[in-house]
Design a protein around this motif. Structure first.
Motif, PDB file in Angstrom:
ATOM      1  N   MET A  62       0.834  -1.198   0.000  1.00 46.53           N
ATOM      2  CA  MET A  62       0.000   0.000   0.000  1.00 46.53           C
ATOM      3  C   MET A  62       0.876   1.259   0.000  1.00 46.53           C
ATOM      4  N   ASP A  63       0.246   2.362  -0.182  1.00 44.76           N
ATOM      5  CA  ASP A  63       0.884   3.664  -0.208  1.00 44.76           C
ATOM      6  C   ASP A  63       1.397   4.009   1.198  1.00 44.76           C
ATOM      7  N   TYR A  64       2.716   4.037   1.350  1.00 47.74           N
ATOM      8  CA  TYR A  64       3.306   4.308   2.662  1.00 47.74           C
ATOM      9  C   TYR A  64       3.024   5.720   3.136  1.00 47.74           C
ATOM     10  N   ASP A  65       2.950   6.663   2.193  1.00 54.45           N
ATOM     11  CA  ASP A  65       2.626   8.037   2.581  1.00 54.45           C
ATOM     12  C   ASP A  65       1.193   8.116   3.110  1.00 54.45           C
ATOM     13  N   LEU A  96       7.801  -4.534  14.502  1.00 52.64           N
ATOM     14  CA  LEU A  96       8.343  -5.369  13.427  1.00 52.64           C
ATOM     15  C   LEU A  96       8.097  -4.723  12.064  1.00 52.64           C
ATOM     16  N   PRO A  97       8.585  -3.502  11.874  1.00 51.30           N
ATOM     17  CA  PRO A  97       8.308  -2.817  10.608  1.00 51.30           C
ATOM     18  C   PRO A  97       9.016  -3.502   9.444  1.00 51.30           C
ATOM     19  N   LYS A 103      12.376   2.577   6.838  1.00 55.25           N
ATOM     20  CA  LYS A 103      13.016   3.642   6.072  1.00 55.25           C
ATOM     21  C   LYS A 103      12.188   4.920   6.117  1.00 55.25           C
ATOM     22  N   ARG A 104      10.875   4.777   6.069  1.00 55.04           N
ATOM     23  CA  ARG A 104       9.973   5.941   6.072  1.00 55.04           C
ATOM     24  C   ARG A 104       9.551   6.355   7.483  1.00 55.04           C
ATOM     25  N   LYS A 105      10.143   5.698   8.483  1.00 51.88           N
ATOM     26  CA  LYS A 105       9.915   6.006   9.903  1.00 51.88           C
ATOM     27  C   LYS A 105       8.467   5.794  10.350  1.00 51.88           C
ATOM     28  N   LEU A 106       7.767   4.880   9.680  1.00 54.16           N
ATOM     29  CA  LEU A 106       6.389   4.586  10.072  1.00 54.16           C
ATOM     30  C   LEU A 106       6.341   3.915  11.440  1.00 54.16           C
ATOM     31  N   HIS A 107       7.402   3.181  11.788  1.00 56.08           N
ATOM     32  CA  HIS A 107       7.430   2.536  13.104  1.00 56.08           C
ATOM     33  C   HIS A 107       7.410   3.580  14.218  1.00 56.08           C
ATOM     34  N   GLU A 108       8.044   4.716  13.992  1.00 59.93           N
ATOM     35  CA  GLU A 108       8.050   5.791  14.998  1.00 59.93           C
ATOM     36  C   GLU A 108       6.661   6.431  15.104  1.00 59.93           C
TER      37      GLU A 108
END
Length: 118
Positions: A62-65, A96-97, A103-108
């Motif tokens: 899916m779109d990470y943004d 567990l990203p 890389k896109r810091k979605l885990h944060e």
């Protein structure tokens, strides 16, 4: 057809609800502007948007943004009962990203959302 959030906000309650599946599809394919008005519109329908959010958070390709925007602007403001329903998906992203999520810091972002309600 590009949708205007401003136009959607002028619809009646019944029209907004009936157009919600289209709004979610436009959001998925990037045909609607992601802004505060759209977040407010989505937040009016927490139960209706939950399946879309599940699909979004679970989807690898899916779109990470869009994932990030949803976490920062919608998920964080959802009612507690909906956040709890999304906890497992948020925990997975936070702990567990995938490489791309990291890389896109979605885990944060996911951890910040979790911290706001746990």
């Amino acid at each position: 057809l590009e949708a205007s959030v401003e136009q959607l906000l002028t619809l009646s309650e019944e029209e907004k609800r009936s157009n919600l599946p289209f709004v979610l599809e436009w959001l998925k394919v990037g045909e609607i502007e992601r802004n505060e008005g759209l977040a407010e519109l989505l937040l009016q329908y927490p139960a209706e948007i939950t399946p879309f959010i599940f699909e979004l958070l679970e989807g690898e390709a899916m779109d990470y943004d869009l994932k990030k925007w949803m976490m920062e602007n919608v998920i964080c403001k959802l009612p507690f009962f909906v956040k709890i329903a999304l906890e497992e998906q948020l925990q997975r992203i936070a702990q567990l990203p995938t490489d791309e999520e990291r890389k896109r810091k979605l885990h944060e972002v996911a951890q910040t959302v979790l911290d706001s309600f746990i």
